[in-house]
Motif scaffolding. Structure first.
Motif, PDB file in Angstrom:
ATOM      1  N   TYR A 124       0.838  -1.191   0.000  1.00  0.00           N
ATOM      2  CA  TYR A 124       0.000   0.000   0.000  1.00  0.00           C
ATOM      3  C   TYR A 124       0.875   1.244   0.000  1.00  0.00           C
ATOM      4  CZ  TYR A 124      -3.943  -2.915   1.593  1.00  0.00           C
ATOM      5  OH  TYR A 124      -4.937  -3.855   1.704  1.00  0.00           O
ATOM      6  N   GLY A 151      -6.045   7.694   3.537  1.00  0.00           N
ATOM      7  CA  GLY A 151      -5.955   6.282   3.833  1.00  0.00           C
ATOM      8  C   GLY A 151      -5.016   5.586   2.861  1.00  0.00           C
ATOM      9  N   PHE A 193     -12.700  -3.468   9.019  1.00  0.00           N
ATOM     10  CA  PHE A 193     -11.684  -3.336  10.043  1.00  0.00           C
ATOM     11  C   PHE A 193     -11.542  -1.868  10.435  1.00  0.00           C
ATOM     12  CE2 PHE A 193     -10.084  -7.623   9.340  1.00  0.00           C
ATOM     13  CZ  PHE A 193     -10.446  -7.865   8.029  1.00  0.00           C
ATOM     14  N   TYR A 252      -8.859   0.805  12.230  1.00  0.00           N
ATOM     15  CA  TYR A 252      -7.483   1.038  12.634  1.00  0.00           C
ATOM     16  C   TYR A 252      -7.374   2.450  13.210  1.00  0.00           C
ATOM     17  CZ  TYR A 252      -6.293  -2.859   9.459  1.00  0.00           C
ATOM     18  OH  TYR A 252      -6.214  -4.075   8.817  1.00  0.00           O
ATOM     19  N   GLN A 297      -4.162   5.379  13.766  1.00  0.00           N
ATOM     20  CA  GLN A 297      -2.794   5.654  13.354  1.00  0.00           C
ATOM     21  C   GLN A 297      -2.337   6.945  14.005  1.00  0.00           C
ATOM     22  OE1 GLN A 297      -2.173   6.563   9.160  1.00  0.00           O
ATOM     23  NE2 GLN A 297      -0.214   5.497   9.169  1.00  0.00           N
ATOM     24  N   LEU A 318      -0.294   1.528  10.968  1.00  0.00           N
ATOM     25  CA  LEU A 318      -1.693   1.330  11.355  1.00  0.00           C
ATOM     26  C   LEU A 318      -1.774   0.260  12.436  1.00  0.00           C
ATOM     27  CD1 LEU A 318      -1.499   1.596   7.992  1.00  0.00           C
ATOM     28  CD2 LEU A 318      -3.941   1.686   8.291  1.00  0.00           C
ATOM     29  N   PHE A 330      -5.873   9.478  14.055  1.00  0.00           N
ATOM     30  CA  PHE A 330      -6.389   9.283  12.700  1.00  0.00           C
ATOM     31  C   PHE A 330      -7.011   7.891  12.676  1.00  0.00           C
ATOM     32  CE2 PHE A 330      -6.945  10.614   8.544  1.00  0.00           C
ATOM     33  CZ  PHE A 330      -6.355   9.825   7.576  1.00  0.00           C
ATOM     34  N   ILE A 388      -8.913   4.951  10.643  1.00  0.00           N
ATOM     35  CA  ILE A 388      -9.082   4.489   9.264  1.00  0.00           C
ATOM     36  C   ILE A 388      -9.833   3.167   9.266  1.00  0.00           C
ATOM     37  CG2 ILE A 388      -7.914   3.966   7.088  1.00  0.00           C
ATOM     38  CD1 ILE A 388      -5.413   5.290   8.187  1.00  0.00           C
ATOM     39  N   ARG A 433     -12.951  -5.652   3.417  1.00  0.00           N
ATOM     40  CA  ARG A 433     -12.337  -6.736   2.670  1.00  0.00           C
ATOM     41  C   ARG A 433     -13.282  -7.197   1.566  1.00  0.00           C
ATOM     42  NH1 ARG A 433      -9.529 -11.093   5.981  1.00  0.00           N
ATOM     43  NH2 ARG A 433      -7.902  -9.545   5.773  1.00  0.00           N
ATOM     44  N   GLN A 456      -7.901  -5.859   0.806  1.00  0.00           N
ATOM     45  CA  GLN A 456      -8.476  -4.925   1.758  1.00  0.00           C
ATOM     46  C   GLN A 456      -8.331  -3.526   1.202  1.00  0.00           C
ATOM     47  OE1 GLN A 456      -7.528  -6.792   5.827  1.00  0.00           O
ATOM     48  NE2 GLN A 456      -7.650  -4.616   6.277  1.00  0.00           N
ATOM     49  N   PHE A 457      -9.418  -2.794   1.183  1.00  0.00           N
ATOM     50  CA  PHE A 457      -9.421  -1.431   0.665  1.00  0.00           C
ATOM     51  C   PHE A 457      -9.741  -0.478   1.801  1.00  0.00           C
ATOM     52  CE2 PHE A 457      -8.931  -2.559  -3.715  1.00  0.00           C
ATOM     53  CZ  PHE A 457      -9.450  -3.840  -3.779  1.00  0.00           C
ATOM     54  N   PHE A 458      -8.974   0.593   1.854  1.00  0.00           N
ATOM     55  CA  PHE A 458      -9.080   1.521   2.965  1.00  0.00           C
ATOM     56  C   PHE A 458      -9.907   2.744   2.630  1.00  0.00           C
ATOM     57  CE2 PHE A 458      -6.265  -0.143   6.198  1.00  0.00           C
ATOM     58  CZ  PHE A 458      -5.554  -1.093   5.493  1.00  0.00           C
ATOM     59  N   GLY A 459     -10.548   3.260   3.654  1.00  0.00           N
ATOM     60  CA  GLY A 459     -11.200   4.551   3.526  1.00  0.00           C
ATOM     61  C   GLY A 459     -10.169   5.653   3.630  1.00  0.00           C
ATOM     62  N   PRO A 460     -10.587   6.896   3.421  1.00  0.00           N
ATOM     63  CA  PRO A 460      -9.662   8.031   3.441  1.00  0.00           C
ATOM     64  C   PRO A 460      -9.270   8.464   4.850  1.00  0.00           C
ATOM     65  CG  PRO A 460     -11.866   8.781   2.961  1.00  0.00           C
ATOM     66  CD  PRO A 460     -11.936   7.291   3.005  1.00  0.00           C
ATOM     67  N   GLY A 461      -9.903   7.882   5.870  1.00  0.00           N
ATOM     68  CA  GLY A 461      -9.525   8.232   7.234  1.00  0.00           C
ATOM     69  C   GLY A 461     -10.368   9.350   7.813  1.00  0.00           C
ATOM     70  N   ARG A 501      -9.902  12.217  10.909  1.00  0.00           N
ATOM     71  CA  ARG A 501      -9.016  12.782  11.926  1.00  0.00           C
ATOM     72  C   ARG A 501      -9.858  13.295  13.071  1.00  0.00           C
ATOM     73  NH1 ARG A 501      -4.178  13.227  12.515  1.00  0.00           N
ATOM     74  NH2 ARG A 501      -3.685  12.807  10.324  1.00  0.00           N
TER      75      ARG A 501
END
Lengths: 110, 117
Positions: free
Chosen positions: A35, A42, B34, B36, B38, B44, B91, B93, B97, B106-111, B113
């Motif tokens: 990543y 993210g 999931f 996380y 950070q 993470l 942060f 996140i 999956r 697994q693809f993450f969101g933009p987070g 804060r």
């Protein structure tokens, strides 16, 4: 906690240079993923590897799943300023368990 | 495809209040999501695994009564930070999956804060 050893921690390179980073573990992984995370964002999936020995490219990026299934590397060729960011490796064990490396912070000087 | 969104992208709240963060998979269904957190210049840290229709599984050291997770549908999971304190500032996140055959991506969101004053 983290079970992946990612190196180097940081890299300062000149634009146009190639970059190499890797992750190792004492555990066997079923999947390796790489990543990239930009500040305040993210992580974005770059490459996913599913088989031992698999070598996969995504543009200037190339990653390999180690034969022993305990390591993986990511190479970036001909770096450009927008390659700046933090690169994370991640290994998937079983079930829902995925572990992340500590990250490699890449700085590219124009 | 494989887009994950988070809302809000940032939030500032007073100590003692609760904050809800939403995570949505926009173009795929995710039975597992999931959460996380950070801290600056760190990796993470998995807080919990959220399974649709069942209770979340929390990592060791994460207080389940403080970080409430609800995964009510295949495209939405929420994290509520209850009685937030300044040390909860971080942060956050989420990731979702997507499972297709042998693939586990697994693809993450933009987070999000979170700043607690």
């Amino acid at each position: 906690g983290q079970q992946l050893n990612q190196s180097p921690q940081s890299m300062f390179i000149q634009e146009g240079e190639d970059v190499s980073m890797n992750c190792t573990s004492s555990s066997i992984f079923n999947t390796w993923l790489w990543y990239k995370q930009d500040p305040g964002e993210g992580p974005v999936l770059l490459i996913a590897l599913y088989k031992a020995g698999e070598l996969t490219s995504n543009g200037r990026l190339t990653a390999q799943f180690g034969i022993t299934r305990k390591d993986s590397f990511l190479n970036i060729s001909a770096s450009i300023p927008s390659d700046v960011g933090i690169y994370f490796c991640a290994g998937h064990l079983w079930g829902n368990d995925m572990r992340f490396g500590a990250g490699t912070r890449l700085t590219v000087k124009p | 495809g494989a887009v994950v969104s988070q809302h809000p992208s940032w939030v500032i709240c007073k100590s003692g209040t609760s904050v809800k963060i939403e995570c949505r998979s926009l173009d795929f269904q995710a039975t597992t999501m999931f959460w996380y957190r950070q801290f600056p210049k760190q990796s993470l840290m998995l807080m919990a695994t959220s399974n649709e229709g069942s209770k979340a599984t929390y990592e060791q050291g994460v207080e389940k009564d403080k970080f409430l997770i609800n995964h009510a549908s295949l495209t939405l999971s929420t994290l509520t930070v209850t009685s937030a304190h300044p040390e909860d500032s971080s942060f956050y996140i989420c990731s979702a999956r997507r499972t297709s055959g042998a693939a586990r991506e697994q693809f993450f969101g933009p987070g999000t804060r979170l700043t607690v004053l």
